[in-house]
Structure formats: C-alpha cells, structure tokens
Enzyme design. Structure first.
Site, PDB file in Angstrom:
ATOM      1  N   THR A  30       0.862  -1.190   0.000  1.00 33.83           N
ATOM      2  CA  THR A  30       0.000   0.000   0.000  1.00 33.83           C
ATOM      3  C   THR A  30       0.893   1.232   0.000  1.00 33.83           C
ATOM      4  OG1 THR A  30      -1.551  -1.257   1.358  1.00 33.83           O
ATOM      5  CG2 THR A  30      -1.913   1.106   1.239  1.00 33.83           C
ATOM      6  N   LYS A 142       4.939  -9.230   3.536  1.00 33.95           N
ATOM      7  CA  LYS A 142       3.657  -8.526   3.677  1.00 33.95           C
ATOM      8  C   LYS A 142       2.591  -9.384   2.978  1.00 33.95           C
ATOM      9  CE  LYS A 142       1.599  -4.095   4.065  1.00 33.95           C
ATOM     10  NZ  LYS A 142       1.582  -2.684   3.863  1.00 33.95           N
ATOM     11  N   GLU A 175       6.426  -4.766  16.277  1.00 29.61           N
ATOM     12  CA  GLU A 175       5.989  -3.677  15.397  1.00 29.61           C
ATOM     13  C   GLU A 175       4.682  -3.120  15.913  1.00 29.61           C
ATOM     14  OE1 GLU A 175       5.469  -5.403  11.479  1.00 29.61           O
ATOM     15  OE2 GLU A 175       3.999  -6.843  12.196  1.00 29.61           O
TER      16      GLU A 175
HETATM   17  C1  LIG Z   1       1.854  -4.937  10.167  1.00 31.14           C
HETATM   18  C2  LIG Z   1       2.612  -3.874   9.427  1.00 31.14           C
HETATM   19  N1  LIG Z   1       3.913  -3.665   9.715  1.00 31.14           N
HETATM   20  C3  LIG Z   1       4.626  -2.722   9.076  1.00 31.14           C
HETATM   21  C4  LIG Z   1       4.051  -1.923   8.098  1.00 31.14           C
HETATM   22  C5  LIG Z   1       4.878  -0.865   7.395  1.00 31.14           C
HETATM   23  O1  LIG Z   1       5.107  -1.223   6.049  1.00 31.14           O
HETATM   24  P1  LIG Z   1       5.436  -0.138   4.914  1.00 31.14           P
HETATM   25  O2  LIG Z   1       6.556   0.719   5.442  1.00 31.14           O
HETATM   26  O3  LIG Z   1       5.860  -0.946   3.741  1.00 31.14           O
HETATM   27  O4  LIG Z   1       4.196   0.656   4.676  1.00 31.14           O
HETATM   28  C6  LIG Z   1       2.710  -2.121   7.762  1.00 31.14           C
HETATM   29  C7  LIG Z   1       2.078  -1.292   6.737  1.00 31.14           C
HETATM   30  O5  LIG Z   1       0.893  -1.296   6.541  1.00 31.14           O
HETATM   31  C8  LIG Z   1       1.976  -3.121   8.439  1.00 31.14           C
HETATM   32  O6  LIG Z   1       0.677  -3.341   8.154  1.00 31.14           O
END
Ligand SMILES: Cc1ncc(COP(=O)(O)O)c(C=O)c1O
Length: 282
Positions: A30, A142, A175
């Site tokens: 996203t 992801k 996280e």
């Molecule tokens: C569970 C989770 N961790 C980390 C992230 C951060 O990812 P990004 O930096 O690629 O947006 C996301 C982003 O939606 C997430 O859903």
C-alpha cells in the site's frame, strides 16, 4: 470513475475460488499517490516481487502492473494505491495448483488525511494483548493473512490512542499494528529484528538507509517493553503515514529528540524527491 482493476479489467467481481480470498494466499503493498506519482513505487514492486518469490507465487509482468497503475492514475491523481497479487484460482483444498496463474488486484482508494499534529507532536500508543505468532518462513513478508492485526486493532476504540504495539510470543516488541517501530537508546537507533515475525516495511528500509547516510548507529535487536521504556525516543513508520514520533505509551512520556527529527527530515526530503522524480508512470 475506475478505481479498481482485476487483471487489468475494470470490475469488482472476484472469483470466489481465488486463493487470496480463500486462504490469504497472496501478498500486497500500500502506498500513497501524490500529484499522479506513486511514491517509492519501485521499492514497493521490489518488495512485492521478493515476497511473492518467497511464497512461490508467480509475479505478473512489470509492464502489466505499470499499465494498470497508469489507467487508474489517468482517472485520479491522488489517493492510496493498494496492489495485491494472489496465487490465483485453484480447487477447494490447500494444495496449490502446479502451475498457478497469479491474479493482480490494483485499487486506488481516496487519500487519507491524518492530523498534522501526529507527525509534529507525536502520537499516543498502547500495547496490544494479542501476540504475533513466530514463523520464520513468513517473517518479513507482507502477506495477505492479517488476522493478528485485525484482532489487535479491534482491542481499542479510544480515538486518542493512535497505534498499538505488538509483542511476539516470547515477549519481544516487533511492530505496530500497521507500522514498524524504532527506539533511540543511548545514541543508538534500535529496531526489532524481523527474522521470526513482522513485516519488513518499505519505510523501515528507508530508515535503515537514512541512519547510514546520517551516520547514526542503527542496530536490529531483540527489543522488550522494558527496553522501550528505557529509551529516550520512540517513532513509528509506514508508507502512508511516513514517520510519527511516539510521545506516550500507556502513560510513559517520550521526547521527540534529535534522532527522530533528523530521520524524519531525511524521509520528508526523500519523499519530496520521489514525488518530483517520478512525474509519470506509464
Ligand atoms: C503490520 C505492518 N507492519 C509494518 C508496516 C509498514 O510497512 P510499509 O513501510 O511498507 O508501509 C505495515 C504497513 O501497513 C503493516 O501493516
């Protein structure tokens, strides 16, 4: 107005046998679109490809993906782009088809606007009850199984709490429900190791680069709530929010210090650069 393409077609009819729908058998990313430019698109496509490869999902051609994104952006110039790649359709059971045909679902959602004060004065966070399961085979990816985050995010409705921090089953901070976490402790930036669970965020990788560029020591570490409590600064990142300092976790206050400010400035600079350099997609 077209805002959703499935395999390049403007439809919202999804095959119920699609394995993304059946099992969460897919990957996604996203990212924001500003003035017609999907920010850090190459990095998102690279992560999607890497994640798909780890799961053995065939990755669509870059030209198909770019054509879809161009079509969506020709109708609207700003919003949140969500790219999903699933293993496609295949039977009733878990066993993946021998020769899967991936499905790509690309949607352009309306822009989200978070209060400016989140980025400037920081946010309030809490710890979630639900823990993240440990699974090195999925760690960092992801993928489309997000039930842990769905349950975590349903734990609170107080609008003053903006994000929930998640621990794994060994009690390590991993996280946020939608973000990666960093703390600054004794002049060193620490971020959880993502070898057993967690999502390897695109913004997280940019923070790693920022720290290198700015000469700030950064370590991937096993972090505990006590370690977070002992830190001077805490901040969170994701591709849509950028960077949010954390000013309060369950009543404990944190300052917005030099490391958070410098990394934030670096990210904003790179984001402006990314916005200028990719003036078109097609
Ligand atoms: C569970 C989770 N961790 C980390 C992230 C951060 O990812 P990004 O930096 O690629 O947006 C996301 C982003 O939606 C997430 O859903």
């Amino acid at each position: 107005m077209i805002s959703l393409l499935i395999d390049g077609r403007p439809t919202n009819c999804l095959d119920p046998l699609d394995r993304g729908f059946q099992y969460g058998d897919g990957v996604f990313s996203t990212l924001p679109v500003h003035a017609g430019v999907p920010l850090f698109l190459d990095r998102h496509l690279d992560r999607l490809r890497r994640d798909a490869l780890r799961l053995g999902i065939p990755f669509p051609s870059r030209s198909d993906l770019m054509a879809d994104i161009s079509t969506l952006l020709s109708h609207r110039q700003a919003g949140i782009l969500k790219i999903q790649i699933t293993r496609g359709s295949g039977g009733r059971g878990y066993r993946p088809p021998e020769h899967p045909t991936a499905m790509r679902v690309i949607a352009l959602h309306p822009p989200v606007t978070y209060p400016e004060e989140y980025a400037v004065h920081g946010i309030e966070a809490r710890y979630c009850e639900i823990r993240l399961g440990l699974n090195p085979a999925l760690a960092g990816i992801k993928h489309m199984n997000r039930l842990e985050q769905v349950l975590a995010r349903s734990e609170w409705s107080d609008p003053s709490i903006v994000e929930g921090l998640m621990l794994d089953y060994d009690g390590h901070v991993i996280e946020g429900t939608m973000s990666n976490v960093f703390v600054v402790s004794k002049g060193c930036i620490l971020t959880p190791r993502l070898d057993r669970c967690g999502v390897n965020g695109v913004m997280r990788s940019l923070v790693l680069e920022a720290a290198g560029d700015l000469g700030w020591p950064l370590e991937e570490a096993r972090l505990t709530p006590d370690g977070v409590a002992a830190a001077e600064e805490v901040f969170l990142t994701n591709s849509v929010i950028g960077l949010w300092p954390v000013r309060d976790i369950e009543g404990q206050r944190f300052t917005i210090g030099k490391a958070t400010r410098k990394i934030g400035e670096w990210l904003r600079y790179k984001t402006r650069q990314a916005g200028r350099s990719g003036s078109s997609v097609g």
